[in-house]
Design a protein around this motif. Sequence first.
Motif, short mmCIF file in Angstrom:
data_model
loop_
_atom_site.label_atom_id
_atom_site.label_comp_id
_atom_site.label_asym_id
_atom_site.label_seq_id
_atom_site.Cartn_x
_atom_site.Cartn_y
_atom_site.Cartn_z
N TRP A 31 0.86 -0.65 -0.03
CA TRP A 31 -0.19 -0.01 0.19
C TRP A 31 0.73 1.39 0.24
CZ3 TRP A 31 -2.06 2.36 4.94
CH2 TRP A 31 -3.11 3.14 4.25
N ALA A 32 1.47 1.13 0.92
CA ALA A 32 2.80 2.22 0.50
C ALA A 32 2.96 2.57 -0.36
CB ALA A 32 4.21 2.00 1.80
N TYR A 33 3.98 1.53 -1.30
CA TYR A 33 4.21 1.56 -2.58
C TYR A 33 3.23 2.60 -3.09
CZ TYR A 33 6.61 1.13 -7.13
OH TYR A 33 7.28 1.13 -8.02
N GLU A 34 2.02 1.97 -3.56
CA GLU A 34 1.18 2.43 -4.56
C GLU A 34 0.44 4.19 -4.28
OE1 GLU A 34 -4.25 1.55 -4.33
OE2 GLU A 34 -2.61 0.17 -5.56
N ALA A 35 1.00 4.25 -2.59
CA ALA A 35 0.26 6.18 -2.05
C ALA A 35 1.45 6.70 -2.43
CB ALA A 35 -0.49 5.46 -0.74
N ARG A 47 6.85 4.10 -1.89
CA ARG A 47 8.43 3.45 -1.63
C ARG A 47 7.55 2.88 -0.81
NH1 ARG A 47 6.15 4.27 3.12
NH2 ARG A 47 6.73 6.39 4.24
N PHE A 48 8.80 1.74 -0.80
CA PHE A 48 8.30 0.64 0.01
C PHE A 48 8.14 0.92 1.69
CE2 PHE A 48 8.80 -1.74 -3.55
CZ PHE A 48 7.43 -2.65 -3.66
N TRP A 49 9.43 1.89 1.92
CA TRP A 49 9.48 1.87 3.95
C TRP A 49 10.17 3.61 3.24
CZ3 TRP A 49 8.34 -1.21 7.64
CH2 TRP A 49 8.99 -0.96 8.80
#
Length: 421
Positions: free
Chosen positions: A348-352, A355-357
């Motif tokens: 979800w973070a990558y989509e939003a 970035r993954f982290w």
Amino acid sequence: MNSSLLTFSSDAYLVAFFLYCLGFISYGITIAGARYTKRDPKAYMKRWGRISYVISLLGFVSHVAFFFTRWIGGGHIPTSNMYEFISFLAMMIMLAFVVVHAIYRKAVIGLFTLPLIVIIVAYSMVFPQEVQPLIPALQSYWLKIHVTTAALGEAFFAVGFATALLQLLRVVDFREKSPRARRSQRWVEIVMIVGVIMIGYLVSVFGFRAAGYEAVFVQENVTITDAGVDNTETDEVVYSLPPIFKPFNSQVQEIDSFIGLKDGVFETPHWMKGVDAARKLNTIIWSIIAGLVVYAIIRLILRKPIGAVLHPFTRGIDPDDLDEISYRTIAIGYPLFTLGALVFAMIWAYEAWSRFWGWDPKEVWALITWLYYTAYLHLRLSRGWHGEKSAWLAVIGFIVVMFTLVGVNLVLVGLHSYAGV
């Protein structure tokens, strides 16, 4: 947005709350009655345990009705702010309890799980209950997957905590006077005090809210741009609790009288720059004060520590059974939390945010929680930490979970600060 459905949803949530309260009282009658009845204690507990479970299950049905009618009436899954997420967490804890009860059928677990649900439901009602439009970052189906899976994992951690706390009350002998026994007694009582402080928070918030208390401050926020220009913004900060800590660099605009208080007692330190930092600090202080007052009243009535009062009701319960239930419950929650709070959250973070982290405080504390429960399972399976040691790990672990859920959203600043609005 369907207003009639939202009204029904709110009513269903209120019904669920009262049914949970009634279920908790019924479980109390079940356990206490089985101890003092002159009839067959097992038959008594079986009959009243069934009644208590049915009442609690009706509360769960009403809670589910709240969730889906709010979803349909609001147009999106109700997990996007603190009110919605905390209410959803309470529903997941009840679901976890239903699963555990179906496996073990121990009425005493309900005696400790139901009050936790009641407190969490009451806590959710502190926050604004209006349906809010989703910000772009939340407009993703990964939100549904991430939040629901993580909350279900945390719910099993909660049931593991309740069972572990019950186990500690069972194995700690409050009649012993040895240094080790006294140390265990003190720590159990500290856990009780933390629970009472949570109740004190609710008492203070709802008490002053019912009285219509309000204090309004005008705060000046000065920022310096890269060009060296001072930008001054004026914000209005509204308090619903008397201001022990007022906002930094602020003046009273309007304040209700409370024991002669016409201004804040202290000014919030300038380095506390979180969203509504002053109001949150003030709420924390009031929670501690109210909680300690409530605890003092309880001690005055009981004339002994809360743990010592509850201990006799745990006799006859096999602590090894409680140890096994707590471990297996956490073992169920661990993979769910791993998927929801880490794997799905990173997708979800990558989509939003592409970035993954990003070392956001919420991400960091989710990782800390995962590492903690990883250590719990390692120490239990590889090092043989069973019994009291394992129970303390489970209790502390849920405290970490609650800080990840509540403390990060309300105290620290990050991408998840929207959830505290």
